[in-house]
Design a protein around this motif. Structure first.
Motif, PDB file in Angstrom:
ATOM      1  N   ALA A   1       0.838  -1.200   0.000  1.00  0.00           N
ATOM      2  CA  ALA A   1       0.000   0.000   0.000  1.00  0.00           C
ATOM      3  C   ALA A   1       0.873   1.250   0.000  1.00  0.00           C
ATOM      4  O   ALA A   1       1.907   1.315   0.675  1.00  0.00           O
ATOM      5  CB  ALA A   1      -0.910  -0.012   1.226  1.00  0.00           C
ATOM      6  N   ASN A   2       0.453   2.241  -0.801  1.00  0.00           N
ATOM      7  CA  ASN A   2       1.134   3.541  -0.850  1.00  0.00           C
ATOM      8  C   ASN A   2       2.651   3.397  -0.973  1.00  0.00           C
ATOM      9  O   ASN A   2       3.423   4.055  -0.259  1.00  0.00           O
ATOM     10  CB  ASN A   2       0.791   4.356   0.411  1.00  0.00           C
ATOM     11  N   SER A   3       3.076   2.545  -1.893  1.00  0.00           N
ATOM     12  CA  SER A   3       4.500   2.243  -2.023  1.00  0.00           C
ATOM     13  C   SER A   3       4.969   2.358  -3.464  1.00  0.00           C
ATOM     14  O   SER A   3       4.169   2.447  -4.401  1.00  0.00           O
ATOM     15  CB  SER A   3       4.793   0.828  -1.512  1.00  0.00           C
ATOM     16  N   VAL A   4       6.301   2.338  -3.618  1.00  0.00           N
ATOM     17  CA  VAL A   4       6.949   2.367  -4.919  1.00  0.00           C
ATOM     18  C   VAL A   4       7.931   1.205  -4.998  1.00  0.00           C
ATOM     19  O   VAL A   4       8.650   0.926  -4.032  1.00  0.00           O
ATOM     20  CB  VAL A   4       7.701   3.698  -5.137  1.00  0.00           C
ATOM     21  N   VAL A   5       7.945   0.520  -6.146  1.00  0.00           N
ATOM     22  CA  VAL A   5       8.919  -0.539  -6.396  1.00  0.00           C
ATOM     23  C   VAL A   5       9.601  -0.241  -7.727  1.00  0.00           C
ATOM     24  O   VAL A   5       8.939   0.136  -8.706  1.00  0.00           O
ATOM     25  CB  VAL A   5       8.265  -1.933  -6.442  1.00  0.00           C
ATOM     26  N   ASN A   6      10.912  -0.404  -7.776  1.00  0.00           N
ATOM     27  CA  ASN A   6      11.677  -0.163  -8.999  1.00  0.00           C
ATOM     28  C   ASN A   6      12.139  -1.483  -9.603  1.00  0.00           C
ATOM     29  O   ASN A   6      12.589  -2.393  -8.886  1.00  0.00           O
ATOM     30  CB  ASN A   6      12.885   0.718  -8.703  1.00  0.00           C
ATOM     31  N   TYR A   7      12.020  -1.563 -10.929  1.00  0.00           N
ATOM     32  CA  TYR A   7      12.386  -2.765 -11.669  1.00  0.00           C
ATOM     33  C   TYR A   7      13.404  -2.408 -12.746  1.00  0.00           C
ATOM     34  O   TYR A   7      13.463  -1.262 -13.207  1.00  0.00           O
ATOM     35  CB  TYR A   7      11.161  -3.390 -12.322  1.00  0.00           C
ATOM     36  N   SER A   8      14.158  -3.414 -13.177  1.00  0.00           N
ATOM     37  CA  SER A   8      15.082  -3.261 -14.299  1.00  0.00           C
ATOM     38  C   SER A   8      14.695  -4.244 -15.391  1.00  0.00           C
ATOM     39  O   SER A   8      14.463  -5.425 -15.114  1.00  0.00           O
ATOM     40  CB  SER A   8      16.525  -3.530 -13.862  1.00  0.00           C
ATOM     41  N   ILE A   9      14.616  -3.737 -16.622  1.00  0.00           N
ATOM     42  CA  ILE A   9      14.386  -4.596 -17.781  1.00  0.00           C
ATOM     43  C   ILE A   9      15.721  -4.733 -18.494  1.00  0.00           C
ATOM     44  O   ILE A   9      16.292  -3.732 -18.964  1.00  0.00           O
ATOM     45  CB  ILE A   9      13.319  -4.008 -18.718  1.00  0.00           C
ATOM     46  N   VAL A  10      16.241  -5.941 -18.549  1.00  0.00           N
ATOM     47  CA  VAL A  10      17.596  -6.177 -19.029  1.00  0.00           C
ATOM     48  C   VAL A  10      17.626  -7.333 -20.023  1.00  0.00           C
ATOM     49  O   VAL A  10      16.642  -8.047 -20.199  1.00  0.00           O
ATOM     50  CB  VAL A  10      18.528  -6.499 -17.846  1.00  0.00           C
ATOM     51  N   SER A  11      18.772  -7.498 -20.663  1.00  0.00           N
ATOM     52  CA  SER A  11      19.016  -8.669 -21.508  1.00  0.00           C
ATOM     53  C   SER A  11      19.781  -9.692 -20.694  1.00  0.00           C
ATOM     54  O   SER A  11      20.825  -9.383 -20.111  1.00  0.00           O
ATOM     55  CB  SER A  11      19.810  -8.268 -22.747  1.00  0.00           C
ATOM     56  N   ASP A  12      19.254 -10.922 -20.638  1.00  0.00           N
ATOM     57  CA  ASP A  12      19.899 -11.968 -19.849  1.00  0.00           C
ATOM     58  C   ASP A  12      19.375 -13.310 -20.343  1.00  0.00           C
ATOM     59  O   ASP A  12      18.297 -13.377 -20.946  1.00  0.00           O
ATOM     60  CB  ASP A  12      19.585 -11.803 -18.362  1.00  0.00           C
ATOM     61  N   THR A  13      20.127 -14.363 -20.071  1.00  0.00           N
ATOM     62  CA  THR A  13      19.683 -15.709 -20.450  1.00  0.00           C
ATOM     63  C   THR A  13      19.362 -16.552 -19.227  1.00  0.00           C
ATOM     64  O   THR A  13      19.107 -17.751 -19.351  1.00  0.00           O
ATOM     65  CB  THR A  13      20.768 -16.417 -21.284  1.00  0.00           C
ATOM     66  N   VAL A  14      19.363 -15.926 -18.046  1.00  0.00           N
ATOM     67  CA  VAL A  14      19.039 -16.664 -16.830  1.00  0.00           C
ATOM     68  C   VAL A  14      17.638 -17.249 -16.947  1.00  0.00           C
ATOM     69  O   VAL A  14      16.723 -16.631 -17.493  1.00  0.00           O
ATOM     70  CB  VAL A  14      19.141 -15.751 -15.595  1.00  0.00           C
ATOM     71  N   LYS A  15      17.461 -18.461 -16.447  1.00  0.00           N
ATOM     72  CA  LYS A  15      16.157 -19.120 -16.503  1.00  0.00           C
ATOM     73  C   LYS A  15      15.251 -18.586 -15.401  1.00  0.00           C
ATOM     74  O   LYS A  15      15.630 -18.554 -14.227  1.00  0.00           O
ATOM     75  CB  LYS A  15      16.314 -20.634 -16.360  1.00  0.00           C
ATOM     76  N   VAL A  16      14.058 -18.165 -15.788  1.00  0.00           N
ATOM     77  CA  VAL A  16      13.101 -17.624 -14.827  1.00  0.00           C
ATOM     78  C   VAL A  16      12.258 -18.763 -14.264  1.00  0.00           C
ATOM     79  O   VAL A  16      11.783 -19.618 -15.023  1.00  0.00           O
ATOM     80  CB  VAL A  16      12.189 -16.575 -15.499  1.00  0.00           C
ATOM     81  N   PRO A  17      12.055 -18.823 -12.962  1.00  0.00           N
ATOM     82  CA  PRO A  17      11.254 -19.902 -12.371  1.00  0.00           C
ATOM     83  C   PRO A  17       9.859 -19.970 -12.984  1.00  0.00           C
ATOM     84  O   PRO A  17       9.229 -18.945 -13.234  1.00  0.00           O
ATOM     85  CB  PRO A  17      11.193 -19.514 -10.887  1.00  0.00           C
ATOM     86  N   GLU A  18       9.403 -21.186 -13.250  1.00  0.00           N
ATOM     87  CA  GLU A  18       8.060 -21.391 -13.785  1.00  0.00           C
ATOM     88  C   GLU A  18       7.087 -21.667 -12.652  1.00  0.00           C
ATOM     89  O   GLU A  18       7.477 -21.878 -11.504  1.00  0.00           O
ATOM     90  CB  GLU A  18       8.071 -22.543 -14.791  1.00  0.00           C
ATOM     91  N   SER A  19       5.800 -21.672 -12.980  1.00  0.00           N
ATOM     92  CA  SER A  19       4.766 -21.928 -11.983  1.00  0.00           C
ATOM     93  C   SER A  19       3.611 -22.666 -12.639  1.00  0.00           C
ATOM     94  O   SER A  19       3.349 -22.497 -13.834  1.00  0.00           O
ATOM     95  CB  SER A  19       4.265 -20.606 -11.384  1.00  0.00           C
ATOM     96  N   LYS A  20       2.921 -23.472 -11.862  1.00  0.00           N
ATOM     97  CA  LYS A  20       1.730 -24.157 -12.369  1.00  0.00           C
ATOM     98  C   LYS A  20       0.544 -23.203 -12.468  1.00  0.00           C
ATOM     99  O   LYS A  20      -0.458 -23.513 -13.105  1.00  0.00           O
ATOM    100  CB  LYS A  20       1.378 -25.333 -11.466  1.00  0.00           C
ATOM    101  N   ALA A  21       0.659 -22.042 -11.843  1.00  0.00           N
ATOM    102  CA  ALA A  21      -0.396 -21.023 -11.911  1.00  0.00           C
ATOM    103  C   ALA A  21      -0.229 -20.226 -13.200  1.00  0.00           C
ATOM    104  O   ALA A  21       0.754 -19.499 -13.368  1.00  0.00           O
ATOM    105  CB  ALA A  21      -0.336 -20.104 -10.697  1.00  0.00           C
ATOM    106  N   ILE A  22      -1.184 -20.363 -14.121  1.00  0.00           N
ATOM    107  CA  ILE A  22      -1.108 -19.714 -15.431  1.00  0.00           C
ATOM    108  C   ILE A  22      -2.486 -19.196 -15.830  1.00  0.00           C
ATOM    109  O   ILE A  22      -3.482 -19.429 -15.137  1.00  0.00           O
ATOM    110  CB  ILE A  22      -0.602 -20.683 -16.521  1.00  0.00           C
ATOM    111  N   THR A  23      -2.535 -18.506 -16.972  1.00  0.00           N
ATOM    112  CA  THR A  23      -3.818 -18.189 -17.600  1.00  0.00           C
ATOM    113  C   THR A  23      -3.941 -19.036 -18.858  1.00  0.00           C
ATOM    114  O   THR A  23      -2.941 -19.428 -19.457  1.00  0.00           O
ATOM    115  CB  THR A  23      -3.922 -16.706 -17.978  1.00  0.00           C
TER     116      THR A  23
END
Length: 398
Positions: free
Chosen positions: A102-124
């Motif tokens: 609530a009432n917060s800020v989060v900063n993200y970076s969009i980068v080039s990388d080949t690291v594998k991102v964790p998958e999840s069974k929760a999908i659309t």
């Protein structure tokens, strides 16, 4: 230089303010930085959308498959999804998950990388279902829905068994966070009626018939509701870990010759499908009406016209289901529970001013899923959804 735009999801209401050409910003060392701000007084777990035009500098030196998003200053990589809305072979936006206090800020970076991102069974997920005549079904980790196609309509009109004549929206009560559409339909082929019985993952006890189900539409005139028949065509636009999108079109209906296309999307973690309606008609229509079935009229209705949310709460078997519609209150002219003696014609109706385009959200929650335990919590969820639509996350690309 800082560029601001709005973005949100089915939970957040997805309003994107496009930028002018050449507005993407490059940071050669750290990639592209994104600030996400939540101005509301409750936590929000949503999907952020970044138009691909803002990522051109990054994409000059890497492919889409190597684009990664992480929380700035960490190696916490998030799940992402590209979407090509117009099917021209070029992605229109990049999606990623955000979980912001609530009432917060989060900063993200969009980068080039080949690291594998964790998958999840929760999908659309969504698809056309020929093994059940011609349903179109969609789901995420919270809810599932379906609509009915032309063959199902034809069977009814030819007095044959197995058909369904309805443009109402069906809901499936699921209690697991993984996909169930393929499994339930497959098992239903072997054992007809399988998904109407609880086997531990949830079931479909919800009756739609000729009613509006949860989020069906029509025109209210002279005490009657005029509605379309089943959808006649479908187009799957996207499925993936974060968002599924598809379109349903309907044959011209009512004396007004209404031609209706529904673009429906469902985001991960949301209880609400987003309906983006495009309408054309031979002559001016008096209204465009949204509805929720009242079934046997033993449930409770709550009409909050000022804040743009409308709900029904009812007992089904040994549990309770809350159905709801959320829409910009400025477009609503009236709302009421229509009590009819005709089967499947009692609906909670939300009458909106006629427009060529209209966006609304329709969804539900089931106590059997343990997402909510009582009607107070369902009302709170609807209230939050209305606030989210009115106050989408603020996203700044720096």
């Amino acid at each position: 230089m800082k560029i601001h735009f709005k973005s949100s999801t089915i939970i957040a209401g997805l309003f994107i303010l496009g930028c002018t050409s050449g507005c993407s910003v490059k940071n050669k060392l750290n990639g592209i930085n994104v600030e996400v701000k939540n101005n509301l007084d409750f936590n929000r777990k949503e999907i952020v959308s970044i138009p691909s035009g803002k990522l051109l500098d990054l994409l000059k030196n890497t492919s889409e498959k190597n684009v990664r998003v992480k929380i700035q200053g960490t190696n916490d990589y998030l799940r992402t999804q590209w979407i090509d809305y117009d099917n021209d072979g070029k992605s229109d936006e990049l999606l990623f998950e955000t979980d912001i206090k609530a009432n917060s800020v989060v900063n993200y970076s969009i980068v080039s990388d080949t690291v594998k991102v964790p998958e999840s069974k929760a999908i659309t997920y969504s698809r056309f279902v020929p093994e059940r005549i011609d349903d179109y079904a969609w789901e995420n980790n919270k809810v599932a829905f379906r609509a009915y196609g032309p063959t199902a309509q034809q069977l009814v009109e030819e007095n044959k068994e197995g058909g369904t004549l309805s443009s109402g929206i069906d809901i499936w009560l699921k209690k697991v966070d993984y996909s169930i559409i393929d499994s339930w339909y497959k098992k239903n082929v072997v054992s007809p009626g399988y998904y109407h019985i609880e086997h531990g993952e949830g079931y479909d006890p919800y009756h739609v018939g000729a009613s509006r189900g949860t989020g069906g539409t029509g025109i209210w005139e002279n005490g009657s509701l005029y509605v379309a028949k089943n959808y006649i065509t479908y187009k799957t636009i996207a499925t993936g870990p974060l968002r599924t999108v598809f379109e349903l079109t309907y044959a011209p209906w009512s004396n007004y010759g209404v031609q209706e296309t529904k673009r429906i999307s469902l985001d991960l973690n949301s209880n609400f499908s987003k309906f983006e309606i495009n309408l054309r008609s031979d002559k001016k229509i008096p209204n465009y009406t949204l509805g929720i079935t009242l079934h046997d009229k033993k449930g409770e209705v709550n009409i909050n016209k000022a804040n743009g949310w409308f709900r029904h709460w009812e007992a089904i078997d040994n549990s309770f289901v809350g159905e709801g519609i959320v829409v910009n209150p400025e477009v609503v002219s009236s709302a009421f529970a229509n009590d009819s003696k005709v089967p499947d014609q009692s609906n909670l109706l939300i009458v909106t001013n006629p427009k060529a385009k209209l966006t609304y959200y329709a969804g539900f929650s089931w106590t059997g899923s343990r997402q909510i335990s009582d009607v107070t919590q369902w009302d709170e969820m609807l209230s939050k959804q209305a606030k989210i639509i009115a106050n989408p996350l603020t996203v700044s690309v720096k």
